[in-house]
Structures are given as C-alpha cells and as structure tokens.
Motif scaffolding. Structure first.
Motif, PDB file in Angstrom:
ATOM      1  N   SER A  56       0.826  -1.207   0.000  1.00 13.42           N
ATOM      2  CA  SER A  56       0.000   0.000   0.000  1.00 13.42           C
ATOM      3  C   SER A  56       0.857   1.253   0.000  1.00 13.42           C
ATOM      4  O   SER A  56       0.555   2.244  -0.670  1.00 13.42           O
ATOM      5  N   SER A  57       1.944   1.204   0.758  1.00 15.52           N
ATOM      6  CA  SER A  57       2.849   2.348   0.814  1.00 15.52           C
ATOM      7  C   SER A  57       3.458   2.647  -0.549  1.00 15.52           C
ATOM      8  O   SER A  57       3.607   3.795  -0.946  1.00 15.52           O
ATOM      9  N   PHE A  58       3.823   1.587  -1.275  1.00 11.06           N
ATOM     10  CA  PHE A  58       4.387   1.774  -2.615  1.00 11.06           C
ATOM     11  C   PHE A  58       3.377   2.464  -3.525  1.00 11.06           C
ATOM     12  O   PHE A  58       3.730   3.349  -4.310  1.00 11.06           O
ATOM     13  N   ARG A  59       2.095   2.058  -3.430  1.00 12.45           N
ATOM     14  CA  ARG A  59       1.073   2.662  -4.289  1.00 12.45           C
ATOM     15  C   ARG A  59       0.871   4.129  -3.950  1.00 12.45           C
ATOM     16  O   ARG A  59       0.615   4.967  -4.818  1.00 12.45           O
ATOM     17  N   LYS A  60       0.982   4.466  -2.667  1.00 14.79           N
ATOM     18  CA  LYS A  60       0.770   5.846  -2.233  1.00 14.79           C
ATOM     19  C   LYS A  60       2.004   6.709  -2.412  1.00 14.79           C
ATOM     20  O   LYS A  60       1.925   7.943  -2.316  1.00 14.79           O
ATOM     21  N   GLY A  61       3.160   6.091  -2.653  1.00  6.34           N
ATOM     22  CA  GLY A  61       4.395   6.851  -2.836  1.00  6.34           C
ATOM     23  C   GLY A  61       5.051   7.250  -1.534  1.00  6.34           C
ATOM     24  O   GLY A  61       5.938   8.091  -1.512  1.00  6.34           O
ATOM     25  N   THR A  62       4.616   6.666  -0.421  1.00 12.34           N
ATOM     26  CA  THR A  62       5.226   6.938   0.882  1.00 12.34           C
ATOM     27  C   THR A  62       5.188   5.674   1.717  1.00 12.34           C
ATOM     28  O   THR A  62       4.282   4.843   1.551  1.00 12.34           O
ATOM     29  N   THR A  63       6.163   5.509   2.581  1.00 15.23           N
ATOM     30  CA  THR A  63       6.232   4.292   3.388  1.00 15.23           C
ATOM     31  C   THR A  63       5.961   4.526   4.867  1.00 15.23           C
ATOM     32  O   THR A  63       5.773   3.573   5.616  1.00 15.23           O
ATOM     33  N   SER A  64       5.988   5.792   5.292  1.00 15.73           N
ATOM     34  CA  SER A  64       5.879   6.138   6.722  1.00 15.73           C
ATOM     35  C   SER A  64       6.932   5.380   7.524  1.00 15.73           C
ATOM     36  O   SER A  64       6.706   4.975   8.664  1.00 15.73           O
ATOM     37  N   THR A  65       8.077   5.173   6.901  1.00 21.49           N
ATOM     38  CA  THR A  65       9.186   4.462   7.516  1.00 21.49           C
ATOM     39  C   THR A  65      10.469   5.257   7.329  1.00 21.49           C
ATOM     40  O   THR A  65      10.712   5.820   6.260  1.00 21.49           O
ATOM     41  N   ILE A  66      11.272   5.307   8.373  1.00 26.06           N
ATOM     42  CA  ILE A  66      12.548   6.026   8.350  1.00 26.06           C
ATOM     43  C   ILE A  66      13.689   5.021   8.543  1.00 26.06           C
ATOM     44  O   ILE A  66      13.565   4.077   9.315  1.00 26.06           O
ATOM     45  N   GLY A  67      14.790   5.252   7.852  1.00 28.22           N
ATOM     46  CA  GLY A  67      15.967   4.408   8.005  1.00 28.22           C
ATOM     47  C   GLY A  67      16.985   5.060   8.925  1.00 28.22           C
ATOM     48  O   GLY A  67      17.156   6.280   8.910  1.00 28.22           O
ATOM     49  N   LEU A  68      17.655   4.260   9.733  1.00 26.04           N
ATOM     50  CA  LEU A  68      18.723   4.736  10.611  1.00 26.04           C
ATOM     51  C   LEU A  68      19.947   3.852  10.397  1.00 26.04           C
ATOM     52  O   LEU A  68      19.855   2.629  10.527  1.00 26.04           O
ATOM     53  N   ILE A  69      21.087   4.465  10.059  1.00 22.21           N
ATOM     54  CA  ILE A  69      22.337   3.717   9.900  1.00 22.21           C
ATOM     55  C   ILE A  69      23.340   4.237  10.921  1.00 22.21           C
ATOM     56  O   ILE A  69      23.680   5.418  10.926  1.00 22.21           O
ATOM     57  N   ILE A  70      23.804   3.336  11.783  1.00 25.11           N
ATOM     58  CA  ILE A  70      24.757   3.699  12.827  1.00 25.11           C
ATOM     59  C   ILE A  70      25.996   2.811  12.719  1.00 25.11           C
ATOM     60  O   ILE A  70      25.923   1.705  12.176  1.00 25.11           O
ATOM     61  N   PRO A  71      27.149   3.271  13.232  1.00 19.43           N
ATOM     62  CA  PRO A  71      28.378   2.477  13.125  1.00 19.43           C
ATOM     63  C   PRO A  71      28.315   1.139  13.856  1.00 19.43           C
ATOM     64  O   PRO A  71      28.825   0.137  13.376  1.00 19.43           O
TER      65      PRO A  71
END
Length: 330
Positions: A56-71
């Motif tokens: 559903s997120s792909f169809r709406k163009g948003t995922t309401s998800t954030i990525g975090l990359i830490i060492p």
C-alpha cells in the motif's frame, strides 16, 4: 509451497470481481456499491485478510518508515540515539528500520542502497569511521542528489548539503578541562585517545588544549595516543606507575574513559587521588566516584534528528538546511 494467505487477488477470484473493486471496497470508496462492499468485507473478515501495508505504501508513494544507519550498536551512545529516534518516530506514526555499518564504507553503501530503493521516506545517518578517514562521501552525495531527505548526526561532512545534528565538542572539552583545573585543583592532567583523526575527537582535543593553554602557569599535561586500544591502555598503565604526580585524566571517548577507570582502580595507588573526566554514555561507569561525566545527551540527539527529518519530509523543501547543536556538559 503455495501460500494460504488471503490476498486482494484471492478475494477477487473467490467473489468473481476485479482486484481494483476489492481494493476500493476495502478502502470504503464511494465508487463501490454498499452490497459489494458488504460482500468483500464479510469475506475478508471470515478469511482473516490482513492488508499488505508495504505494498500500500508503494502505491501511495510513501512508506511512513525512516531508516537509521549507525556504526555499531554496542556503543551506548548509538544505542541511546536509536532510542531517541524510535521514540519520536513512534509518537508521530512512523516506523523505523535500523542497520549497522560496522564503520565500513562498503557496508554503509550497501545499507544506503537497500534503504533508498523505496523502503524508507528518509534516512538518519552517522558516517562510518572509514568514510570519514578516507574523506569518501560519494555514496551519501548520490543519495542526496537523488532527492532522498537525510539527516546526519555526530560524525558529519560539512561539504554535504543536508540537515545535521551536532554537539559543541570543543566547548564541552574546554569546560571539562577547566573543571579539573579550577574545581578539582588538578596539576598534572593526562589526555588519552585513539589516534584515528575523527573530526569530533579532534575538536575535543583542541578544546582540552585551549583550556590547558589558558591555565598553563598552573597545570601541566601529558598526551597519550595509540591507534590500538591495547596499546593505549598499556601506555597509560606505564605512565601511572611511573609518575605519581598525575591527578587528572581526560578521556576523549568511551573506551579511553573505561581504560582510565579500570587502570586506576586496579593500581590502587594509596597516595593518589585521580579525577577522571570524559565523554561517556555507559550508565554503569557513571556510578564510579572518580568519574566526572560529560553528558552527550544521546537521546536528545536522536529525537532532534528524527524531528528534523520529518519536518524536511513534510515540507518537501530542497533548500535552507539546518544544523541543530545539542547542548552537552558535565
């Protein structure tokens, strides 16, 4: 093995209607009649249908998800940043995907590539040690150029145009050193750190040196550096055994502080009163009576990073990037 999961396609097949009709009925669209909606909803409930939120997120163009990359996740600082990020995102209806770079460019690049392939709406990043030491940021620049909102924290690159969350490492180190000199009457302070040329560690070292220069008539200092933790620990051990005048130790990072505490406790110098200060996020170390902690406010850093990113995503502004400085101190 075929899946038993009820999908839009399986509902459509069972009710002999189109997938589009099923989707609209489940979304309570006005385009679908009441009788059809009722059939679809009753079938979906009876067959335990669960919406595919990712699709559903792909169809709406948003995922309401954030990525975090830490060492890494073993350092208490990054663990607390993660807590701050996750808490703020949860309060604002966003999910979090976290990955670890292990301080390597290759893994950092891979994580960025995966996350930016439609999995997240934006990214929070602490640059890997290898990227900073080699001054290689093309993998991050490409992400920014492609329009992905990004917030860098702690280890940053001034040349990259994005939002950033930093701390005043220079001032915190200056204030802590002055505290040792003025409040604890230290006359011989040892500064200890690994020699990895990271920007934030250099700022801390300069803050220490500035305070020593200001009070040079009243205090002397000794610098101990080594790329290896084992070498750093050995040098400090030898110095403490040899020089009884040492009454203060400044650790530029978590491991330096830990080494200082373990060594001073182990040596148990009967006629020595050594005060240790440094940048520390380990809750257990804070109970050591010899330690004056510089609080980095890691949770606040995480919260402000998440806040800045959501503001950027919602505004869709491509300019006027902000740098937020988080107050830290004793």
């Amino acid at each position: 093995m075929p899946s038993n999961r009820t999908t839009l396609a399986s509902i459509a097949q069972a009710l002999e209607i189109s997938i589009s009709t099923v989707s609209k009925a489940l979304s309570n669209s006005s385009e679908i009649g009441a009788a059809t909606k009722k059939r679809v909803l009753e079938y979906a409930k009876a067959n335990n249908y669960t919406p595919n939120s990712f699709a559903s997120s792909f169809r709406k163009g948003t995922t309401s998800t954030i990525g975090l990359i830490i060492p890494n996740i073993l350092n208490p600082f990054y663990a607390k940043v993660l807590v701050g990020v996750e808490s703020y995102l949860d309060d604002n209806g966003y999910k979090l995907i976290t990955s670890i770079s292990n301080d390597l460019i290759e893994k950092e690049t891979k994580n960025i590539s995966v996350m930016s392939s439609g999995f997240v709406d934006g990214l929070i990043l602490c640059v890997s040690k290898e990227a900073e030491q080699k001054n290689e940021y093309q993998h991050i620049k490409t992400l920014i150029d492609n329009g992905t909102p990004i917030v860098m924290f702690d280890r940053i690159c001034d040349e990259l145009e994005c939002d950033k969350v930093i701390t005043d490492d220079f001032q915190a180190a200056f204030d802590a050193t002055e505290f040792l000199i003025q409040k604890r009457d230290c006359k011989h302070i040892v500064i200890t750190s690994k020699t990895n040329n990271l920007h934030h560690l250099n700022l801390r070292r300069k803050g220490f040196e500035a305070a020593i220069e200001k009070h040079k008539a009243a205090v002397k200092c000794t610098v101990i550096t080594d790329e290896r933790s084992k070498g750093l620990k050995q040098k400090l051990k030898e110095l403490l055994k040899k020089d009884a005048s040492i009454d203060g130790i400044f650790g530029l990072n978590e491991k330096s502080v830990l080494h200082a505490i373990l060594l001073t406790n182990k040596l148990q110098k009967a006629n020595s009163n050594i005060t240790i200060t440094g940048f520390c996020n380990d809750m257990q170390l804070k109970y050591d009576s010899s330690l004056i902690v510089i609080n980095q406010n890691a949770k606040e850093i995480g919260k402000e990073s998440a806040k800045l990113l959501l503001e950027r995503i919602k505004s869709k502004d491509k300019s006027s990037f902000k740098t937020k400085t988080i107050a830290i101190g004793l």
